[in-house]
Design a protein around this motif. Structure first.
Motif, PDB file in Angstrom:
ATOM      1  N   VAL A  52       0.831  -1.196   0.182  1.00 21.98           N
ATOM      2  CA  VAL A  52      -0.296  -0.169   0.149  1.00 21.98           C
ATOM      3  C   VAL A  52       0.936   1.296  -0.168  1.00 21.98           C
ATOM      4  CG1 VAL A  52      -1.550   1.178   1.440  1.00 21.98           C
ATOM      5  CG2 VAL A  52      -1.779  -1.171   1.087  1.00 21.98           C
ATOM      6  N   PRO A  53       0.739   2.154  -0.801  1.00 22.50           N
ATOM      7  CA  PRO A  53       1.432   3.466  -0.758  1.00 22.50           C
ATOM      8  C   PRO A  53       1.847   4.169   0.209  1.00 22.50           C
ATOM      9  CG  PRO A  53       0.168   3.356  -2.830  1.00 22.50           C
ATOM     10  CD  PRO A  53      -0.393   2.129  -1.959  1.00 22.50           C
ATOM     11  N   ASN A  54       2.862   4.013   0.685  1.00 25.23           N
ATOM     12  CA  ASN A  54       3.452   4.784   1.911  1.00 25.23           C
ATOM     13  C   ASN A  54       3.230   4.164   3.358  1.00 25.23           C
ATOM     14  OD1 ASN A  54       2.705   7.561  -0.099  1.00 25.23           O
ATOM     15  ND2 ASN A  54       5.040   7.322   0.741  1.00 25.23           N
ATOM     16  N   SER A  55       2.947   2.879   3.167  1.00 27.40           N
ATOM     17  CA  SER A  55       2.566   1.979   4.241  1.00 27.40           C
ATOM     18  C   SER A  55       3.916   1.550   5.083  1.00 27.40           C
ATOM     19  CB  SER A  55       1.794   0.985   3.760  1.00 27.40           C
ATOM     20  OG  SER A  55       2.425  -0.040   3.037  1.00 27.40           O
ATOM     21  N   VAL A 103      18.715  10.623  -1.702  1.00 28.37           N
ATOM     22  CA  VAL A 103      17.845   9.936  -0.704  1.00 28.37           C
ATOM     23  C   VAL A 103      16.385  10.234  -1.085  1.00 28.37           C
ATOM     24  CG1 VAL A 103      17.010   9.515   1.570  1.00 28.37           C
ATOM     25  CG2 VAL A 103      19.661   9.451   0.707  1.00 28.37           C
ATOM     26  N   VAL A 104      15.630   9.369  -1.404  1.00 33.22           N
ATOM     27  CA  VAL A 104      14.278  10.000  -1.790  1.00 33.22           C
ATOM     28  C   VAL A 104      13.442   9.089  -0.854  1.00 33.22           C
ATOM     29  CG1 VAL A 104      12.410  10.020  -3.388  1.00 33.22           C
ATOM     30  CG2 VAL A 104      14.558  10.281  -4.165  1.00 33.22           C
ATOM     31  N   ALA A 105      12.655   9.973   0.381  1.00 33.86           N
ATOM     32  CA  ALA A 105      11.799   9.623   0.999  1.00 33.86           C
ATOM     33  C   ALA A 105      10.250   9.676   0.655  1.00 33.86           C
ATOM     34  CB  ALA A 105      11.851  10.174   2.498  1.00 33.86           C
ATOM     35  N   GLY A 115       3.898  13.749  -4.953  1.00 35.89           N
ATOM     36  CA  GLY A 115       3.865  14.832  -4.169  1.00 35.89           C
ATOM     37  C   GLY A 115       4.152  14.766  -2.620  1.00 35.89           C
ATOM     38  N   LEU A 116       4.564  13.473  -2.361  1.00 35.51           N
ATOM     39  CA  LEU A 116       4.783  13.060  -1.046  1.00 35.51           C
ATOM     40  C   LEU A 116       6.588  12.882  -1.013  1.00 35.51           C
ATOM     41  CD1 LEU A 116       2.070  10.626   0.140  1.00 35.51           C
ATOM     42  CD2 LEU A 116       2.164  13.110   0.547  1.00 35.51           C
ATOM     43  N   VAL A 153       5.263  14.066   8.536  1.00 33.46           N
ATOM     44  CA  VAL A 153       4.124  13.758   7.786  1.00 33.46           C
ATOM     45  C   VAL A 153       4.232  12.064   7.798  1.00 33.46           C
ATOM     46  CG1 VAL A 153       4.497  15.683   6.165  1.00 33.46           C
ATOM     47  CG2 VAL A 153       6.159  13.632   5.780  1.00 33.46           C
ATOM     48  N   PRO A 154       3.093  11.505   7.537  1.00 32.05           N
ATOM     49  CA  PRO A 154       2.847  10.250   7.515  1.00 32.05           C
ATOM     50  C   PRO A 154       3.763   9.424   6.577  1.00 32.05           C
ATOM     51  CG  PRO A 154       0.785  11.254   7.505  1.00 32.05           C
ATOM     52  CD  PRO A 154       1.668  12.278   7.128  1.00 32.05           C
ATOM     53  N   SER A 155       4.299   9.967   5.542  1.00 31.49           N
ATOM     54  CA  SER A 155       4.988   9.197   4.261  1.00 31.49           C
ATOM     55  C   SER A 155       6.367   9.280   4.633  1.00 31.49           C
ATOM     56  CB  SER A 155       4.703   9.957   3.176  1.00 31.49           C
ATOM     57  OG  SER A 155       4.986  11.267   3.374  1.00 31.49           O
ATOM     58  N   ALA A 156       6.952   9.684   5.849  1.00 30.64           N
ATOM     59  CA  ALA A 156       8.257   9.477   6.132  1.00 30.64           C
ATOM     60  C   ALA A 156       8.380   9.354   7.669  1.00 30.64           C
ATOM     61  CB  ALA A 156       9.007  10.841   5.789  1.00 30.64           C
ATOM     62  N   LYS A 157       8.734   8.118   8.191  1.00 28.02           N
ATOM     63  CA  LYS A 157       8.773   8.046   9.483  1.00 28.02           C
ATOM     64  C   LYS A 157      10.097   7.107   9.865  1.00 28.02           C
ATOM     65  CE  LYS A 157       5.177   9.919  10.760  1.00 28.02           C
ATOM     66  NZ  LYS A 157       5.146  11.335  11.661  1.00 28.02           N
TER      67      LYS A 157
END
Length: 291
Positions: A52-55, A103-105, A115-116, A153-157
């Motif tokens: 799932v994208p960014n899971s 590096v691409v997070a 866009g994330l 942001v939820p997409s980078a942890k």
């Protein structure tokens, strides 16, 4: 995640597997063809599926810049904090100019902008001082970013490290997950989307017996700081393009990283398991060198 849940994850779903692969780091063919490594048959996250994208918000894409200035997928990696990425030493070995990396997070589809994405320049790299290219011992490195990631942001942890109390090898049969953009068919190209696959861990003794068998053309020992995993009949695996990526239990912000994708003999080609750098052996080094 509380301790009981963590232990439950570790002991979940024992699968009996004696996984069957030319021994090289798991870099993509474009890097191997540059002359640093011998080309071997390409393969992939074998038997996996799109996440799932960014899971998996801790997963990053480590990209290299070509002579024409185009960045392309080179390795995986994981976020430790806003300034530091965990990776494999062989992904960055021999690179004098860190400006060839980014590096691409927040990445999911390498060919679609959501866009994330956070595209970050690299400021410095620290390889483990005892990294041995020949044996693949201590195949671990830290990548320091030129500017901090936005981790609000939820997409980078960040991913969680194993607790210091985990002074043991993950038991054989435990199922963990590996993720990456590695190639998806023999001789094929990298996956455009992030894939993952669940793979059972096998014991160091069983793995060492496979890789040091006297019939092996180039036996290679398994050290205590390595971790092996492979599926029945070799039907699940990590491979070229997945190097440096995380091998973990749990998911999302609860994920705990057990290993770093390091090397193998071919990919999912029978009884040879994939070999990972075992994180628990390097916790002190990681913590001492975080930025």
């Amino acid at each position: 995640m509380n301790k009981i849940v963590i232990l439950a994850l570790l002991y979940f779903a024992c699968i009996h597997a004696v996984p069957q692969r030319m021994v090289l780091p798991r870099l993509p063919a474009s890097v191997i063809l540059s002359g640093k490594y011998q080309l071997i048959p390409e393969d992939k996250i074998v038997g996996g599926k799109e996440v799932v994208p960014n899971s998996l918000p801790f997963q990053i894409s480590l990209q290299r810049k070509s002579a024409s200035g185009i960045f392309s997928q080179s390795c995986g990696g994981s976020i430790l904090n806003e300034n530091t990425i965990l990776d494999a030493a062989h992904c960055v070995d021999g690179v004098a100019d860190v400006s060839i990396f980014r590096v691409v997070a927040g990445e999911h589809d390498l060919f679609q902008v959501s866009g994330l994405e956070q595209n970050m320049d690299v400021n410095n790299i620290l390889m483990h001082p005892d990294y041995n290219k020949k044996t693949s011992e201590n195949d671990i490195a830290l990548i320091y970013l030129a500017a901090p990631l936005d981790l609000s942001v939820p997409s980078a942890k960040p991913i969680n490290m194993p607790p210091a109390t985990w002074e043991f090898d993950p038991p054989a049969g435990i199922v963990a997950t590996v993720s990456g953009w590695g190639t998806t068919s023999s001789g094929g190209s990298i996956s455009n989307v992030l894939l993952s696959v669940d793979i059972p861990i096998i014991s160091d003794d069983a793995c060492n017996a496979i890789y040091t068998d006297e019939s092996e053309p180039k036996p290679k020992a398994i050290y205590e700081s390595m971790l092996c995993a492979g599926g029945p009949n070799g039907n699940v695996d990590s491979c070229q393009g997945d190097s440096g990526g995380p091998f973990f239990i749990g998911t999302g912000t609860n994920a705990i990283q057990l290993g770093v994708v390091s090397w193998g003999r071919g990919c999912a080609t029978g009884h040879y398991p994939g070999v990972y750098t075992q994180i628990s052996y390097f916790l002190d080094w990681i913590n001492e060198n975080l930025h």
